[in-house]
Design an enzyme around this catalytic site. Sequence first.
Site, mmCIF file in Angstrom:
data_model
loop_
_atom_site.group_PDB
_atom_site.id
_atom_site.type_symbol
_atom_site.label_atom_id
_atom_site.label_comp_id
_atom_site.label_asym_id
_atom_site.label_seq_id
_atom_site.Cartn_x
_atom_site.Cartn_y
_atom_site.Cartn_z
ATOM 1 N N GLU A 107 0.874 -1.180 0.000
ATOM 2 C CA GLU A 107 0.000 0.000 0.000
ATOM 3 C C GLU A 107 0.904 1.222 0.000
ATOM 4 O OE1 GLU A 107 -2.392 -0.147 3.507
ATOM 5 O OE2 GLU A 107 -3.774 -1.608 2.683
ATOM 6 N N ASP A 136 -5.210 8.347 11.024
ATOM 7 C CA ASP A 136 -3.861 7.869 11.319
ATOM 8 C C ASP A 136 -3.397 8.227 12.720
ATOM 9 O OD1 ASP A 136 -3.303 6.569 8.905
ATOM 10 O OD2 ASP A 136 -3.031 8.498 7.921
ATOM 11 N N TYR A 162 -11.032 -4.273 2.928
ATOM 12 C CA TYR A 162 -10.124 -3.966 4.039
ATOM 13 C C TYR A 162 -10.959 -3.845 5.312
ATOM 14 C CZ TYR A 162 -6.215 -1.499 6.407
ATOM 15 O OH TYR A 162 -5.199 -1.129 7.247
#
Length: 259
Positions: free
Chosen positions: A49, A60, A174
């Site tokens: 990725e 994040d 995912y």
Amino acid sequence: MTRIGRLFEKLAKEKRCGMIAYLTAGDPTPEATPKLAAALERGGADLIELGVPFSDPIADGPVIQLAGERALRAGTTLAKVLLIAKKIRETSEIPLLLFTYLNPVLRYGFERLAHNAKAAGIDGCLLTDASVEEAAEYVKVMRKAELDTVFLAAPTSTERRLKLVAEYSSGFVYLVSRTGITGEQQALSGAALPLIERMRKHTNLPLAVGFGISKPEHVAALAPYAEAVVVGSAIVRQIEKDPEGLEEFVRGLAGVHAH
């Protein structure tokens, strides 16, 4: 079929769980990324990725945020990440997934991105903060360019949302193993396995589980249930700490990822 699709066919034949490695492209410099990608591949990563650094990365944790800041300071842009992909492609056929936030893509343009990503050797795209409810147009453009569109599902996702994720995803889905931000965890989230079970009811696509996976035992615990595991923060931290040791670090994780 993209390289991503072919990879999961191969993994199924080999009866093993794949290792997906996340890299913040451009950290510490754009020039360093292709070498780091090569180290990941030698260490046993099956898919990479390529994270596009973004100034406001809501999902994040601190490790990837700092990597994004370093990459931005080094002049990394979405256009530059596509050049990095092209460079990786000169020597490697490893599947590449462009991992980005929606904002840089909107600025760049869907059509332009689809065309240029395909030309750079990218196999698919994951927009972390794209709402699957509003993704139809984006998916159409990407599919036309024969790129996979990967979407995220979380433990908090409703059944309706899982259904949409299944409908709009290609390549793989995912699964976010827990709510919150990315980062290494001591123990694996108890939410991962129930989410895998729920998602299976909606799709036959391969499932990859990420967020918080940083130790060989995490990988081993998930391998029997998922087609792949995603390791992000632990790799980014290794690059920050000791890039020379990256290949060996991934090998340590990847060594246990067979079914």
